[in-house]
Design a protein around this motif. Sequence first.
Motif, PDB file in Angstrom:
ATOM      1  N   LYS A 122      13.077  12.022  -4.203  1.00 20.45           N
ATOM      2  CA  LYS A 122      12.146  13.123  -3.906  1.00 20.45           C
ATOM      3  C   LYS A 122      10.891  12.581  -3.240  1.00 20.45           C
ATOM      4  O   LYS A 122      10.403  13.106  -2.259  1.00 20.45           O
ATOM      5  N   THR A 123      10.349  11.505  -3.819  1.00 20.28           N
ATOM      6  CA  THR A 123       9.178  10.871  -3.214  1.00 20.28           C
ATOM      7  C   THR A 123       9.492   9.390  -3.003  1.00 20.28           C
ATOM      8  O   THR A 123      10.208   8.785  -3.801  1.00 20.28           O
ATOM      9  N   PRO A 124       8.962   8.805  -1.948  1.00 20.16           N
ATOM     10  CA  PRO A 124       9.196   7.375  -1.741  1.00 20.16           C
ATOM     11  C   PRO A 124       8.566   6.548  -2.872  1.00 20.16           C
ATOM     12  O   PRO A 124       7.543   6.939  -3.416  1.00 20.16           O
ATOM     13  N   PRO A 125       9.190   5.426  -3.249  1.00 20.01           N
ATOM     14  CA  PRO A 125       8.683   4.616  -4.374  1.00 20.01           C
ATOM     15  C   PRO A 125       7.420   3.839  -4.004  1.00 20.01           C
ATOM     16  O   PRO A 125       7.434   2.613  -3.920  1.00 20.01           O
ATOM     17  N   LEU A 126       6.341   4.564  -3.795  1.00 23.43           N
ATOM     18  CA  LEU A 126       5.096   3.943  -3.309  1.00 23.43           C
ATOM     19  C   LEU A 126       4.480   2.999  -4.325  1.00 23.43           C
ATOM     20  O   LEU A 126       3.931   1.962  -3.992  1.00 23.43           O
ATOM     21  N   LYS A 127       4.572   3.389  -5.586  1.00 18.10           N
ATOM     22  CA  LYS A 127       3.977   2.567  -6.635  1.00 18.10           C
ATOM     23  C   LYS A 127       4.685   1.206  -6.713  1.00 18.10           C
ATOM     24  O   LYS A 127       4.049   0.172  -6.863  1.00 18.10           O
ATOM     25  N   ARG A 128       5.994   1.256  -6.601  1.00 21.72           N
ATOM     26  CA  ARG A 128       6.750   0.006  -6.652  1.00 21.72           C
ATOM     27  C   ARG A 128       6.392  -0.875  -5.454  1.00 21.72           C
ATOM     28  O   ARG A 128       6.204  -2.088  -5.579  1.00 21.72           O
ATOM     29  N   GLU A 129       6.290  -0.241  -4.300  1.00 21.89           N
ATOM     30  CA  GLU A 129       5.898  -0.958  -3.087  1.00 21.89           C
ATOM     31  C   GLU A 129       4.545  -1.648  -3.298  1.00 21.89           C
ATOM     32  O   GLU A 129       4.348  -2.808  -2.957  1.00 21.89           O
ATOM     33  N   HIS A 130       3.620  -0.908  -3.909  1.00 19.94           N
ATOM     34  CA  HIS A 130       2.286  -1.424  -4.179  1.00 19.94           C
ATOM     35  C   HIS A 130       2.327  -2.656  -5.076  1.00 19.94           C
ATOM     36  O   HIS A 130       1.691  -3.678  -4.801  1.00 19.94           O
TER      37      HIS A 130
END
Lengths: 406, 254
Positions: free
Chosen positions: A255-263
């Motif tokens: 649903k949403t890109p895994p931005l937190k993991r990327e961070h």
Amino acid sequence: MTLKDKLTILADGAKYDASCSSSGSSRSNCDGTGNASISGICHSFSSDGRCISLLKILMTNCCIFDCKYCLNRKSNNIKRAIFSPEEICEITMNFYRRNYIEGLFLSSGIIKNPDYTMEKLIETIYLLRKKYNFHGYIHCKAIPGCSSYLLKKLGNLVDRLSANVELPTNKSLKLLAPNKDNKKVTNIMQTVRENKNKYFVPAGQSTQLIIGATTDTDYDIMKNSENLYQKYQLKRVFYSAYIPVNKDKMLPMLKTPPLKREHRLYQADWLLRYYHYKTSDLLTIDNQNLNILIDPKANWALNHLNEFPKEINKASYYELLKIPGIGPTSAKRIIKSRAYYPLELNDLKKMGVVLKRAKYFILCNGKYFMPSKYFQKQFIYTNLVLIDEEPKNNSSRQLSLFYENK
Amino acid sequence: MKTNNYIYLYDGSFSHLLNTIANLIKEQIKPLNIQNEITYQNDLFSTALKITNDTTDKLSYKIKKTNPYIYDLILCSYLSAEENKELIIYYFLLNAYKYGAKIIYMRKLKCVSKILEIAKYVHNEAHKMKGFLRFQELKSHFLFALVAPTNDILGFLSNHFQKRLPKEKWIIYDEKRKKMAIYYQNKIYITNIDIKNIKLLFSKDEKEMEQLWITFFETVAIKERKNYRCQRNFMPKKYWHNIIEMRDKIENNN
């Protein structure tokens, strides 16, 4: 098709490449237009908060490959376009003169075969450098599988070369990008590494990995990056949170890109490059993923709480670096200043130490800043997680990683 | 050291400021304030005076030669918009004479931590403006840019663009200070001039290029990742009215 239509199609196809940096090259102007700035310059910021420093476009979005995750794959029914070398040069020069951009980022889909595509790229960049006399920053993608002769030719014209690994393991590459071969990418890196000098790819090479399209763990990803940094002396590995652009049963529906993991991966990546950590310090076979709630450095410190609190006035440079809230700059300042007077908590703030993180892990002249009964893992952990929860810090920290001016 | 109730004036130039401060230090005078005579406003309780007419840059040259880093700190504070910058420079120099080169590590002194902070701010803004500045092409093929930086960074900008665009002719106009840098035939000319209500005649490609750039700017954003707060953090709203792609967005509350 107007120039504007083409630009829309070919910028749209290139935007998923995370690389935006324009640093690392000090190419000077010799009787033409432009020079490179060693620190890099961000010219604008798009509405997703990423910096725009280069005119990031594809030469063409036609491609003979069919990588599952890619917008431009062969089996997608989308509008295709191709820029002529002159068109690319004209747009670049006009944008550059008006100070919209710091240079050109040129990528391309693969037409006919890798060598043909490379020749086209070289033709474009040769024209820009020689006829238009452009001395600004150029970042160009190398096409995996091209001959090393062409690669060397291109390397002499550009500031940065990159070839994308895309997926960290061979298994996932086979699954999602059946036409791609990891070996071909590492061959490029090897050639660039062997030839790199002041005139050949002066800003070094970089690569990109997609996060969250496969079941690969953070351990796989970080091991892969560490290997790339050591073996090929890459300047940067970029991580790009997977955004579902295609529907395919092989791909996860997010649903949403895994931005937190990327961070968190970017933070871990910084620890590898500037803080002397190893992947094995941060992740193990038993614990293959980074904790999403807390940054990897604080997590490491909590797992090694017996080494803390550290005395600021005595700790060595490397010990200072391991304290959450202290980075290379503030560590150097501490070392310089404490030669003249003993440091107190207030002095640290003036040196850029992030006290809300550091205060749990330091002693100043033997003093701990709060009752010592609070020096315990659970208490510190909770407090650090709460700092990260504040929405303000969240967004600014997350994307500050794209802002490369150091 | 004796404190007195005088306000010392300088003519607004860097060298006169330095010479005034050097004189004060030599005479062991602690001034009430040091101010630019152009912006100085008379008040009833203090007396203003000028102690030197020495406007040679011998002293600034000497400082630059002995310690370029300290010179840079002083110059940056002079260029900054900080209210009491003259006094900060005075106290910084006073201590610099006392402690020598190691002064820059002594952040415990308020004037040192302050001057480092100011210099960082000025350099940061200069660096940002090197990116955010936008030229427009005029009919006469001059490139023209409007800027409104908080600090006086026109010098940094013109040096940067002299190296970058040596073959062009360009003008950078600082709206806030009514100051203009003109680059023409390998020379930079800086002058004070008020150009209110000027009508600019653009070249025929100009609008098309601006449209092309805005198209690129909108296309390159990934909508799944949109983060306006982050955008604003890096590109503060105070600069938007001179950034072509942001100009129309000032009204929108994004």
